[in-house]
Design a protein around this motif. Structure first.
Motif, PDB file in Angstrom:
ATOM      1  N   VAL A  88      64.327  59.328   4.546  1.00  0.00           N
ATOM      2  CA  VAL A  88      63.768  60.674   4.553  1.00  0.00           C
ATOM      3  C   VAL A  88      64.903  61.690   4.640  1.00  0.00           C
ATOM      4  N   ASP A  92      61.330  66.773   3.263  1.00  0.00           N
ATOM      5  CA  ASP A  92      60.534  65.816   2.501  1.00  0.00           C
ATOM      6  C   ASP A  92      59.064  66.032   2.806  1.00  0.00           C
ATOM      7  N   SER A  93      58.218  65.765   1.836  1.00  0.00           N
ATOM      8  CA  SER A  93      56.783  65.965   2.046  1.00  0.00           C
ATOM      9  C   SER A  93      56.249  65.086   3.174  1.00  0.00           C
ATOM     10  N   SER A  94      56.849  63.927   3.409  1.00  0.00           N
ATOM     11  CA  SER A  94      56.382  63.063   4.498  1.00  0.00           C
ATOM     12  C   SER A  94      56.552  63.728   5.860  1.00  0.00           C
ATOM     13  N   LYS A  97      53.620  66.095   7.431  1.00  0.00           N
ATOM     14  CA  LYS A  97      52.474  65.491   8.125  1.00  0.00           C
ATOM     15  C   LYS A  97      52.765  65.159   9.583  1.00  0.00           C
ATOM     16  N   GLU A 128      51.228  56.886  11.650  1.00  0.00           N
ATOM     17  CA  GLU A 128      52.177  56.611  10.575  1.00  0.00           C
ATOM     18  C   GLU A 128      53.522  57.196  10.966  1.00  0.00           C
ATOM     19  N   ALA A 130      57.064  58.706  10.128  1.00  0.00           N
ATOM     20  CA  ALA A 130      57.825  59.345   9.058  1.00  0.00           C
ATOM     21  C   ALA A 130      59.272  58.877   9.103  1.00  0.00           C
ATOM     22  N   SER A 146      52.720  60.773  12.444  1.00  0.00           N
ATOM     23  CA  SER A 146      51.460  61.486  12.256  1.00  0.00           C
ATOM     24  C   SER A 146      50.377  60.574  12.821  1.00  0.00           C
TER      25      SER A 146
END
Length: 178
Positions: A88, A92-94, A97, A128, A130, A146
């Motif tokens: 990452v 980053d889009s992750s 969240k 989850e 990241a 998340s």
């Protein structure tokens, strides 16, 4: 990560509590000093109650970040160089969240890949991951997740031997630019 730059993290209590808007303003005010010392603010994770914050910087070295933060009046005990576990990068889009930060005590001399696999194994049913930030001295580990329940995440990690010191709900604060 850009060649020659180090990841530096700053985990600190906030008193008085901050809002995301106040965090962005604080970053704007620090921009000149950061630029002078080659420090770039990558991302922050602010507790939903505004009372705790984790900041991620990139700098030539940890001392450059410490000098800049000292000049801005920051308490330096929470500043530490480290590495990102997981594939990452900032923004980053992750990371958008992420809503829970778990501050952990590293579990012995486990390799960084095995450590991330173990974290995934503990939290797979209800959160989850990241990524995680591991201090260079391996005495600090912060996991970005998340999930629905920060307390349950912290308890599960502690029960698996991570010695969770604290897990708290957060929101992501991304500096403008780029």
């Amino acid at each position: 990560m850009s060649a020659g730059l180090s990841d530096v993290f700053y985990l600190r209590p906030m008193d008085p509590p901050l809002t995301p808007a106040a965090t962005l303003e604080m970053g704007r005010q620090a921009d000149g000093c950061f630029g002078l010392h080659g420090v770039a603010w990558m991302q922050s994770f602010l507790a939903t109650d505004g009372r705790r914050m984790l900041c991620w910087y990139r700098a030539p070295d940890a001392e450059s970040a410490r000098i800049a933060l000292r000049e801005l009046g920051a308490e330096l005990r929470g500043v530490w160089p480290g590495r990102v576990l997981g594939n990452v990068e900032p923004r980053d889009s992750s990371l958008s969240k992420v809503n829970v930060i778990a501050e952990l005590l590293p579990a012995g001399a486990i390799g960084k890949e095995a450590l991330l696999d173990r974290l995934h194994g503990v939290t797979a049913d209800f959160a989850e991951i990241a990524c995680a930030f591991l201090s260079n001295r391996r005495d600090r580990l912060v996991c970005l997740l998340s999930g629905d329940n920060a307390d349950a995440i912290g308890q599960a990690l502690a029960a698996d031997g991570f010695g969770a010191a604290r897990a708290w709900p957060c929101r992501v604060v991304t500096p403008p630019g780029d």
